[in-house]
Design a protein around this motif. Structure first.
Motif, mmCIF file in Angstrom:
data_model
loop_
_atom_site.group_PDB
_atom_site.id
_atom_site.type_symbol
_atom_site.label_atom_id
_atom_site.label_comp_id
_atom_site.label_asym_id
_atom_site.label_seq_id
_atom_site.Cartn_x
_atom_site.Cartn_y
_atom_site.Cartn_z
ATOM 1 N N SER A 142 27.258 43.461 23.516
ATOM 2 C CA SER A 142 28.686 43.644 23.266
ATOM 3 C C SER A 142 29.426 43.984 24.552
ATOM 4 N N THR A 143 28.844 44.862 25.380
ATOM 5 C CA THR A 143 29.476 45.234 26.645
ATOM 6 C C THR A 143 29.580 44.029 27.576
ATOM 7 N N ALA A 144 28.501 43.243 27.656
ATOM 8 C CA ALA A 144 28.515 42.051 28.500
ATOM 9 C C ALA A 144 29.581 41.065 28.027
ATOM 10 N N ALA A 145 29.706 40.895 26.703
ATOM 11 C CA ALA A 145 30.697 39.956 26.166
ATOM 12 C C ALA A 145 32.116 40.417 26.490
ATOM 13 N N ILE A 146 32.367 41.719 26.402
ATOM 14 C CA ILE A 146 33.692 42.254 26.710
ATOM 15 C C ILE A 146 34.030 42.023 28.178
ATOM 16 N N LEU A 147 33.069 42.295 29.058
ATOM 17 C CA LEU A 147 33.305 42.116 30.490
ATOM 18 C C LEU A 147 33.549 40.651 30.831
ATOM 19 N N GLU A 148 32.776 39.739 30.218
ATOM 20 C CA GLU A 148 32.947 38.321 30.494
ATOM 21 C C GLU A 148 34.294 37.820 29.976
ATOM 22 N N GLY A 149 34.634 38.201 28.746
ATOM 23 C CA GLY A 149 35.903 37.761 28.170
ATOM 24 C C GLY A 149 37.093 38.316 28.919
ATOM 25 N N GLU A 150 37.003 39.582 29.301
ATOM 26 C CA GLU A 150 38.091 40.198 30.060
ATOM 27 C C GLU A 150 38.295 39.495 31.392
ATOM 28 N N SER A 151 37.199 39.226 32.090
ATOM 29 C CA SER A 151 37.305 38.616 33.419
ATOM 30 C C SER A 151 37.885 37.209 33.355
ATOM 31 N N LEU A 152 37.708 36.539 32.214
ATOM 32 C CA LEU A 152 38.239 35.185 32.083
ATOM 33 C C LEU A 152 39.751 35.187 31.890
ATOM 34 N N LEU A 153 40.265 36.220 31.200
ATOM 35 C CA LEU A 153 41.685 36.243 30.867
ATOM 36 C C LEU A 153 42.516 37.099 31.803
ATOM 37 N N ASN A 154 41.892 38.128 32.415
ATOM 38 C CA ASN A 154 42.725 39.024 33.220
ATOM 39 C C ASN A 154 43.246 38.364 34.492
ATOM 40 N N ASP A 155 42.579 37.302 34.940
ATOM 41 C CA ASP A 155 43.102 36.573 36.096
ATOM 42 C C ASP A 155 44.473 35.996 35.783
ATOM 43 N N ALA A 156 44.615 35.467 34.568
ATOM 44 C CA ALA A 156 45.896 34.873 34.187
ATOM 45 C C ALA A 156 46.996 35.923 34.152
ATOM 46 N N SER A 157 46.743 37.060 33.511
ATOM 47 C CA SER A 157 47.777 38.080 33.380
ATOM 48 C C SER A 157 48.142 38.680 34.734
ATOM 49 N N SER A 158 47.145 38.939 35.574
ATOM 50 C CA SER A 158 47.434 39.538 36.878
ATOM 51 C C SER A 158 48.208 38.572 37.771
ATOM 52 N N LEU A 159 47.872 37.286 37.720
ATOM 53 C CA LEU A 159 48.572 36.327 38.557
ATOM 54 C C LEU A 159 49.998 36.075 38.073
ATOM 55 N N ILE A 160 50.242 36.273 36.780
ATOM 56 C CA ILE A 160 51.619 36.197 36.277
ATOM 57 C C ILE A 160 52.433 37.361 36.840
ATOM 58 N N ILE A 161 51.842 38.567 36.841
ATOM 59 C CA ILE A 161 52.505 39.722 37.452
ATOM 60 C C ILE A 161 52.749 39.454 38.936
ATOM 61 N N PHE A 162 51.752 38.884 39.584
ATOM 62 C CA PHE A 162 51.880 38.542 41.005
ATOM 63 C C PHE A 162 53.050 37.601 41.237
ATOM 64 N N ARG A 163 53.185 36.603 40.382
ATOM 65 C CA ARG A 163 54.267 35.637 40.553
ATOM 66 C C ARG A 163 55.625 36.295 40.356
ATOM 67 N N PHE A 164 55.745 37.149 39.331
ATOM 68 C CA PHE A 164 56.999 37.861 39.114
ATOM 69 C C PHE A 164 57.317 38.778 40.297
ATOM 70 N N GLY A 165 56.273 39.415 40.853
ATOM 71 C CA GLY A 165 56.482 40.266 42.011
ATOM 72 C C GLY A 165 57.004 39.484 43.204
ATOM 73 N N LEU A 166 56.462 38.277 43.418
ATOM 74 C CA LEU A 166 56.955 37.435 44.511
ATOM 75 C C LEU A 166 58.429 37.100 44.332
ATOM 76 N N VAL A 167 58.809 36.764 43.101
ATOM 77 C CA VAL A 167 60.207 36.414 42.826
ATOM 78 C C VAL A 167 61.105 37.619 43.063
ATOM 79 N N ALA A 168 60.663 38.793 42.581
ATOM 80 C CA ALA A 168 61.482 39.996 42.728
ATOM 81 C C ALA A 168 61.654 40.376 44.197
ATOM 82 N N VAL A 169 60.602 40.247 44.996
ATOM 83 C CA VAL A 169 60.702 40.568 46.420
ATOM 84 C C VAL A 169 61.595 39.560 47.126
ATOM 85 N N GLY A 170 61.457 38.295 46.766
ATOM 86 C CA GLY A 170 62.225 37.251 47.443
ATOM 87 C C GLY A 170 63.697 37.267 47.116
ATOM 88 N N THR A 171 64.042 37.581 45.846
ATOM 89 C CA THR A 171 65.441 37.548 45.415
ATOM 90 C C THR A 171 66.104 38.920 45.430
#
Length: 526
Positions: A142-171
């Motif tokens: 169960s722990t391994a499954a949680i870590l694998e599933g989290e690592s697959l999806l958290n890249d998407a959420s973090s990079l969305i935050i990253f993109r918003f941060g770039l826009v906020a800094v630029g504008t």
């Protein structure tokens, strides 16, 4: 070109050598790769490595995410979707917010927008580092499954935050209503684009007269195409690759034959290993360039190191706090879903989960993707400091958490109480016995008339009944070979149905399916 090629070939050779050394030392190979890259960077005459920020995401992310989507157990993801979703989205946002507030308070001139940008970069834990460490220790499924599933999806959420941060800094501005709408389109739109393209690719594989080599070549192109199309539509390329990869992975038995699956497994394993190795070597090789940038900006090295240590502490604390909050929420709102174990074990589980947050390739790729200049041609503020803090975070989490995590797991004998799932050896034995009985009944039922007096078919029956092998293959004529292949396909169907049992580890099913593919390919050369 002629001077660069030997350098990259040498990088691949170093990656292989360091990996062999890591296996011998029983430590995660990303740790040695980062340290090795750092040491190599100090060799006089070594070329400075500079990566185009506009290409870093497109080169590395699509294939790494696509392979991860094919490797993960979707059944386990569905089982633990609540905690995976909370860690992949809520915890990432909480971590990014914590980093933004602390950085804004302690780093002079660091705005909230820059803090969110830094938080989006360093918030996602690295799947490769965690997976490499888990090879040397035993943890609950169960722990391994949680870590694998989290690592697959958290890249998407973090990079969305990253993109918003770039826009906020630029504008210089951030409109929450627009951000919320954009977030929904990036997540839902990216997933929809990935599913649509995944379906198109599945149909293309099924309908086109492809062979194993062309099938595998197409799978190399597909993640890049998913990512590119989604980005062109201003959606999340990461979500497109993840959703499309999961869709295609669940249908691999439908549109790929045994030869394509075997060849693809070997090719992708080697390809992703080299890509990951290059990323982790780059982390070390980039340090001199980053330090030079700090000197240009007038930031003392000691001060920058202190900021990196501070942000690392915030990340570790935020993840541990989030782990305990997730466990508490589960006990309050869904007590039936909590692990059935002692209070001491429940108290230590979130600590273990919180200590698994090593950072790696995605964080480096995001930091390197920060543009050197903004749209007004002004230098991007604090770019070199963000790069250096990211490097310190990666190095500290890999060395401190990466080296101590196996020790903690082995010392925490309470984990034995968590491994309440069915023993893998007994599960594998029961599966093989079920396969044997299934094939035997299929032969008796479907080929009852042919069984009488036909030496080849009788020997097939005997093989499955007694699990013995003939001394030679002279008995395998076209008729018996056709029946044998049909029985192999019947086994695949049996295993697919068996995999619906939530108690069965999908990894065992996949291993047996791979053995069946190998057996089918062996028949083709008889």
């Amino acid at each position: 070109m002629h001077s660069t090629l030997p350098f990259f070939l040498a990088m691949v050779a170093i990656i292989v050598l360091l990996n062999m050394w890591a296996v011998k030392l029983k430590i995660a190979y990303p740790i040695l790769l980062v340290v090795g890259g750092l040491l190599i960077s100090f060799i006089p005459g070594m070329p400075r490595v500079q990566v185009d920020p506009n290409l870093i995401f497109f080169i590395f992310l699509p294939p790494l995410l696509f392979e991860a989507a094919w490797s993960i157990s979707f059944k386990e993801m569905k089982k633990w979707w609540r905690i995976i979703g909370s860690f992949a989205f809520l915890v990432v946002f909480f971590t990014a917010l914590s980093v933004a507030l602390v950085a804004n308070y302690y780093i002079p001139g660091f705005t909230i927008a820059l803090g969110f940008l830094l938080g989006g970069i360093v918030s996602p834990p690295d799947a490769v580092s965690t997976g490499a460490i888990m090879k040397f220790v035993k943890i609950p499924k169960s722990t391994a499954a949680i870590l694998e599933g989290e690592s697959l999806l958290n890249d998407a959420s973090s990079l969305i935050i990253f993109r918003f941060g770039l826009v906020a800094v630029g504008t210089g501005q951030f409109i929450w209503q627009d951000a919320a709408t954009s977030f929904l389109w990036m997540v839902l739109g990216g997933a929809a684009i990935g599913l649509l393209l995944g379906w198109i690719f599945v149909e293309a594989h099924k309908r086109l007269p492809t062979e194993a080599s062309s099938d595998v070549a197409l799978t190399l192109i597909e993640p890049y195409f998913m990512y590119w199309v989604a980005e062109q539509l201003h959606s999340s390329g990461v979500m497109a690759v993840v959703s499309g990869g999961l869709f295609m992975s669940a249908r691999r038995l439908i549109f790929l034959n045994s030869a394509s699956r075997i060849m693809g497994y070997s090719m992708w394993e080697s390809f992703v290993f080299i890509l990951n190795g290059i990323v982790f070597l780059l982390i070390g090789l980039e340090l001199p360039e980053i330090v030079d940038g700090l000197k240009t900006d007038g930031i003392p090295l000691g001060t920058a190191i202190g900021y990196g240590v501070l942000v690392t502490g915030v990340l570790v604390a935020a993840r541990i706090i989030s782990s305990y909050a997730a466990m508490l929420a589960t006990l309050i709102f869904r007590p039936g879903a909590a692990p059935k174990t002692s209070g001491r074990v429940l108290a230590l589980m979130p600590l273990l989960l919180g200590w698994t947050g090593m950072r790696g390739g995605v964080s480096l790729a995001a930091a390197l993707a920060i543009p050197v200049t903004m749209e007004n041609n002004q230098p991007f503020p604090y770019r070199n400091l963000i790069l250096f803090i990211t490097f310190v975070v990666i190095l500290l989490t890999l060395l401190v958490q990466g080296l101590t995590l196996p020790y903690f797991i082995k010392r925490m004998h309470f984990l034995n109480a968590l491994v309440s799932e069915e023993n893998e050896d007994s599960t594998r034995l029961a599966m093989k016995q079920g396969l044997k009985q299934h094939v035997y009944e299929q032969l008796k039922t479907k080929y009852e008339n042919e069984l009488q007096g036909h030496t080849g078919i009788e020997r097939i029956l005997k093989q499955w009944e007694e699990r013995s092998k003939a001394a030679d293959d002279s008995w395998m004529n076209e008729q018996t070979k056709s029946i044998f292949v049909e029985m192999l396909e019947s086994q695949r169907h049996y295993l697919t149905e068996l995999n619906k049992d939530p108690k069965i580890n999908e990894e065992i099913i996949r291993q047996q399916l791979y053995q069946i593919d190998l057996e089918e390919e062996r028949l083709k050369i008889i």
